[in-house]
Design a protein around this motif. Structure first.
Motif, PDB file in Angstrom:
ATOM      1  N   PHE A 206      29.550  48.765  20.384  1.00  0.00           N
ATOM      2  CA  PHE A 206      28.688  49.742  21.054  1.00  0.00           C
ATOM      3  C   PHE A 206      29.214  50.964  21.631  1.00  0.00           C
ATOM      4  N   HIS A 224      28.597  53.068  29.534  1.00  0.00           N
ATOM      5  CA  HIS A 224      28.567  51.910  28.808  1.00  0.00           C
ATOM      6  C   HIS A 224      29.440  50.802  28.984  1.00  0.00           C
ATOM      7  N   LYS A 227      29.534  48.517  33.086  1.00  0.00           N
ATOM      8  CA  LYS A 227      28.759  47.488  33.520  1.00  0.00           C
ATOM      9  C   LYS A 227      29.041  46.050  32.861  1.00  0.00           C
ATOM     10  N   ILE A 301      22.565  41.803  36.195  1.00  0.00           N
ATOM     11  CA  ILE A 301      23.314  42.600  35.261  1.00  0.00           C
ATOM     12  C   ILE A 301      23.078  42.384  33.950  1.00  0.00           C
ATOM     13  N   PRO A 303      21.087  41.518  30.933  1.00  0.00           N
ATOM     14  CA  PRO A 303      19.708  41.053  30.825  1.00  0.00           C
ATOM     15  C   PRO A 303      19.549  39.981  29.722  1.00  0.00           C
ATOM     16  N   ARG A 304      20.436  39.528  28.970  1.00  0.00           N
ATOM     17  CA  ARG A 304      20.328  38.461  28.063  1.00  0.00           C
ATOM     18  C   ARG A 304      20.147  37.194  28.687  1.00  0.00           C
TER      19      ARG A 304
ATOM     20  N   LEU C 111      24.904  48.390  19.616  1.00  0.00           N
ATOM     21  CA  LEU C 111      23.710  48.810  20.723  1.00  0.00           C
ATOM     22  C   LEU C 111      24.192  48.053  21.775  1.00  0.00           C
ATOM     23  N   ASN C 112      24.485  48.685  22.901  1.00  0.00           N
ATOM     24  CA  ASN C 112      24.802  48.192  24.275  1.00  0.00           C
ATOM     25  C   ASN C 112      23.799  47.037  24.745  1.00  0.00           C
ATOM     26  N   PRO C 113      24.309  45.779  24.918  1.00  0.00           N
ATOM     27  CA  PRO C 113      23.299  44.711  25.337  1.00  0.00           C
ATOM     28  C   PRO C 113      22.921  44.883  26.520  1.00  0.00           C
ATOM     29  N   TYR C 114      23.499  45.788  27.538  1.00  0.00           N
ATOM     30  CA  TYR C 114      23.163  45.685  28.883  1.00  0.00           C
ATOM     31  C   TYR C 114      22.331  47.004  29.074  1.00  0.00           C
ATOM     32  N   LEU C 115      21.842  47.621  28.322  1.00  0.00           N
ATOM     33  CA  LEU C 115      21.167  48.993  28.428  1.00  0.00           C
ATOM     34  C   LEU C 115      19.720  48.947  27.669  1.00  0.00           C
TER      35      LEU C 115
END
Lengths: 307, 321, 329
Positions: A206, A224, A227, A301, A303-304, C111-115
């Motif tokens: 990413f 990006h 975090k 932090i 989201p998964r 894709l950035n998993p945190y955003l």
């Protein structure tokens, strides 16, 4: 999220209770009486003392009363060694000191560590990286009890810039060396963790996507990479916290800052059981609460993770 | 999973045996087939100058600790009465006085005492690491392999123990039961295995789901045998790396306790004790009392750190860049 | 269905000449791309076909200026006649932001998993502050609808893990098109996806090309995929171009033995024999580039000259190839 917080809190409470019961039991069955001095006390005085502190009661009753007082009033009872003073008073005196240099050391470790780690990672394989890695490796083998004498040697004995100990209400010359001595090794660990996790993040797909969108490199890092690469750092905050509390014992003794660590060691040597328990339980509660915050931060932090 | 028995059908058993046979080289690193993995690692570590230098330094430090005292006329408890009271000048490090590292404040030879301290500190570190290897590996393997509820309870327990400021508990124990080397080891043993258990559990979980373990389960190999034969050999790498990195931590741990005066007691000594004594004397112009123990402390720390790093690189080459 | 490519015109969007990409590794220099030349014209689909390790992805990354840190590229890359190889990073970033977009093989990790999707889409647009966040957001929702993400207005605020692989790849396409690039490089866009979803993505690319006139450089190892949408094909092997030309020419009359073997390896339902044909041997890794024709080790028509000299690329823009065998006849 709320469900998760409730669930984690539900685990934290029995942990604290277990800690209280464990330390009380240990203290109760510990050999050696707090009242055993140079010469044995007459039996009637001993009985009076025991009655005064409620030690003549059966064990479950003593424990129940102790736990109850902590829960309802946060009261750890009277101190054995400091006559006419309660444990709460002693803690109230020492705790702000520990809190002052401890939280400063915590902030320094995190901020300097993260900054150093990120700098090393984005300038990977350059002299800047080597310098940062060298510094962190060096700092990691310098735990607080090594740093403290070295700092005093250099800044007090040789240069004469800073006072070798004392507190004086926390004026900055008295804060500098305790904070540096306490934070160095944690700062180094955080820098190492940040560096390797940042390098790993910068290698992910990413990041390539973000760069292919035409974001300038520093924006890619800020938006990006920071975090995701903070997650391992956050997991390390718990151990850092425990380490800082433990390290405060050395700081308090070496710099005579008068913090809670000094009282703890004195209490241990004097067999002042209520004070030992008070300090242990207080730090235990703080640690459990801190870990709770860290866990919540982690879930917030990433989201998964959803509970 | 482990409920499957060999009676599950001969045909299936036959196929699984074939699968198992096919996968065997991966599951048995120790005798003939796995040789390449370890030889490879050994070759890589020999080519790593930092790791080899660290290893040589550690060996030299070890030789110094074991055989150094032979070259001195003093023992670690002898007091040189000529020096006493005049340590700043008469107790300086010098070759002709026979005190190569000088003397401590009591006029005892620091060369011998440093060797003694290094020996004790190294022993503490190695024993601490051994406890961690045995307890941590066992605990972690069982938690990871059995899984489910057992795993949950076992790892939660580790979390709870970790959330207690263990140093406080240890200090309490030392005060309560008196200071002894035995208790120090108990204390070190109490905390050293926790991280190891976590790491080993994580590894076990990932190995457990690999095909060669599944095929062993399918053909009905008993769990204990699977752990011994398939899981443990695959854990060796990570355990060695972590143990190498644990030794310096244990030395720090012991030094910390000794620094507080709660660890190793006279006439025994350790690096922590010597550093603590040296630090308390440094304003009197006897810096060698801090310098020599500190030098060896840092040497050992760096040595194990870079050796562990080198072993990790050698075992996991893809992690190198 | 193919739109007419403007091959006759002189206008060239991207021109790669004699590109060499090398990586410095502890084991020495490794050459991933070894003298590749390509042209892409506005609005056309160029398929770059080759096995894994043939250097197609590295060619694309070199164009983007996104090679790994140990990689260097030499030769020439012209964007509308202007040299972009060796441009400073900020100019390359601008080029990536405005002219050339790229999508990758695995949408799940790209894709950035945190955003949130919205954050990731909008940031590329608001960067130069010509549009407001609200404008950018509505443009993003429109674009998501174009790539057929249902309920885009709500789903734009979801996280990547809440989508399937096919949807993520469509989101990636939408994201890449926000700034209306002239060229879209699609690096194996369907490889990581289910077979059923692969065709959707290809059709989506076709649709995009027709709607916006975007030229597409489609990198793939899947000849079947290429057949349906590409205007021209370049076949790559071991960091070099073996054959290139109009898609129909390459498909109907492949000239290079490698292309022939590759086409032969595609199972076809209209052929009677059901045997799967492969190419014997392994493609040479980037570490073991040879001096002669790179395919000589596996070629059925090998001659001594194949081992000694590298064949030149001969032929026209409609069809060219590099092989001693047919160059001599």
């Amino acid at each position: 999220m709320l469900h998760f917080i409730l669930k984690r809190t539900a685990i934290a409470i029995p942990t604290i209770l277990a800690l209280i019961i464990l330390s009380f039991t240990l203290m109760h069955y510990a050999p050696g009486s707090p009242f055993a001095g140079e010469r044995p006390l007459p039996p009637e005085i001993l009985a009076n003392l025991e009655a005064k502190y409620g030690l003549d009661r059966p064990f479950p009753e003593q424990m129940a009363r102790y736990v109850w007082n902590i829960i309802t009033e946060f009261d750890f009872g009277p101190s054995y060694s400091y006559k006419d003073r309660t444990v709460n008073e002693i803690i109230a005196q020492g705790f702000p000191v520990t809190l002052a240099y401890g939280s400063l050391a915590f902030l320094v470790s995190i901020m300097v560590g993260i900054a150093l780690g990120i700098t090393a990672a984005i300038h990977r394989s350059t002299w800047l990286d080597s310098l940062a890695v060298g510094m962190t490796v060096g700092a990691q083998v310098l735990p607080n009890f090594i740093m403290a004498p070295i700092l005093v040697l250099v800044f007090t004995l040789w240069l004469g810039w800073l006072p070798g100990g004392g507190w004086q209400g926390g004026q900055w010359p008295y804060l500098v060396m305790p904070v540096i001595a306490l934070s160095t090794s944690f700062m180094a660990s955080i820098a190492r963790i940040t560096r390797s996790s940042m390098i790993e993040t910068l290698n992910s797909d990413f990041i390539l996507t973000a760069r292919s969108k035409g974001l300038p490199f520093h924006e890619v890092v800020i938006r990006h990479a920071v975090k995701p690469s903070m997650l391992p750092v956050i997991s390390y905050l718990g151990p850092t916290f425990v380490g800082l509390i433990t390290g405060s014992v050395v700081i308090d003794i070496y710099f005579s800052t008068g913090g809670i660590g000094q009282h703890f060691v004195n209490a241990a040597i004097n067999r002042d059981y209520p004070l030992i328990m008070g300090v242990t339980i207080l730090t235990g509660i703080l640690t459990v609460m801190f870990n709770l915050i860290v866990d919540i931060l982690y879930v917030w932090i990433d989201p998964r993770i959803r509970y | 999973m482990s409920g499957l028995t060999p009676e599950s059908g001969t045909e299936q058993r036959h196929i699984s045996t074939m699968i198992a046979a096919h996968l065997q080289p991966e599951s048995l690193p120790e005798p003939e087939p796995g040789r390449s993995l370890w030889q490879d690692a050994r070759r890589r570590i020999r080519q790593n100058p930092v790791a080899m230098a660290s290893f040589s330094i550690l060996v030299l430090v070890g030789i110094f600790a074991l055989f150094g005292p032979i070259f001195s006329n003093w023992s670690s408890e002898d007091i040189n009465w000529n020096v006493l009271g005049n340590v700043e000048t008469a107790g300086r490090p010098a070759l002709d006085s026979g005190h190569y590292f000088g003397t401590d404040q009591l006029g005892r030879d620091l060369f011998v005492r440093t060797a003694h301290g290094v020996r004790v500190s190294m022993m503490v570190g190695i024993i601490g690491a051994l406890i961690a290897i045995v307890v941590g590996t066992l605990y972690g393997t069982i938690a990871g392999y059995v899984g489910g509820r057992t795993d949950n309870i076992m790892m939660r327990t580790v979390d709870v123990i970790m959330s207690i400021p263990y140093m406080f508990l240890l200090i309490i124990l030392l005060v309560m039961f008196g200071q002894s080397i035995l208790l120090l080891f108990v204390g070190i043993g109490l905390v050293s295995w926790l991280d190891m258990a976590r790491i080993v559990r994580g590894q076990t979980l990932s190995i457990k789901n690999r095909e060669f373990v599944e095929s062993a389960v399918v053909i009905g190999v008993p769990p204990a045998f699977i752990i011994l034969r398939h899981i443990l050999p695959n854990l060796v790498g990570v355990v060695i790396v972590y143990a190498t990195l644990l030794i310096p931590n244990m030395i720090i741990f012991e030094s910390f306790i000794s620094f507080l005066g709660l660890g190793i007691q006279e006439p025994n000594t350790s690096l922590g004790v010597l550093i603590s004594e040296g630090a308390s004397q440094m304003q009197y112009g006897v810096l060698w009392q801090l310098g020599f123990p500190l030098f060896f402390f840092i040497l050992i720390q760096f040595g194990f750190f870079f050796l562990g790093d080198g072993i990790r690189d050698a075992l996991d080459p893809k992690d190198r860049h | 269905m193919r739109s007419t490519p403007r091959i006759g015109t002189e206008e060239v969007l991207l021109s790669i000449r004699d590109l060499r990409v090398t990586f410095g590794t502890p084991e020495g220099q490794v050459m991933a791309v070894d003298g590749t030349s390509l042209d892409i014209h506005p609005g056309e689909v160029l398929a770059v076909v080759g096995e894994s390790g043939s250097g197609k992805s590295q060619t694309a990354l070199a164009v983007m200026g996104l090679l790994a840190r140990n990689g260097t590229s030499e030769g020439s890359i012209l964007w509308e006649g202007r040299e972009i190889l060796g441009l400073p990073e900020y100019q390359l970033a601008r080029l990536r932001s405005e002219e050339i977009a790229m999508i990758f093989q695995n949408p799940m990790t790209c894709l950035n998993p945190y955003l949130r999707i919205s954050t990731q889409m909008i940031e590329g647009m608001t960067m130069n502050r010509k549009v407001t966040r609200a404008q950018a957001r509505s443009a993003c929702i429109d674009m998501l609808e174009t790539v057929q993400i249902a309920d885009a207005a709500n789903r734009i605020d979801m996280y990547p893990h809440e989508f399937s692989g096919g949807m993520l790849q469509r989101i990636m396409i939408a994201m890449s098109l926000l700034r209306r690039p002239r060229l879209l490089i699609a690096d194996e866009p369907t490889t990581a996806l289910d077979v059923t979803v692969q065709m959707q993505i290809v059709q989506m690319l076709q649709h995009i090309r027709q709607k916006y006139g975007t030229a597409i450089m489609l990198i793939t190892h899947d000849l079947g995929l290429v057949a349906s949408i590409s205007d021209r094909i370049s076949v790559m092997y071991s960091g070099q171009i073996m054959e290139s030309g109009l898609a129909e020419n390459v498909f109907s009359s492949p000239r290079h033995p490698y292309t022939q073997a590759l086409l032969d390896a595609v199972p076809r339902i209209d052929r009677n024999d059901r045997k799967l044909r492969g190419i014997t041997g392994e493609p040479p890794g980037p570490a073991s580039r040879t001096s002669g024709c790179p395919f000589h080790l596996r070629c059925a028509f090998r001659m001594t000259s194949c081992v000694e000299h590298r064949p030149d690329m001969l032929g026209s823009r409609e069809h060219a190839h590099a092989c001693h065998l047919s160059n001599e006849t």
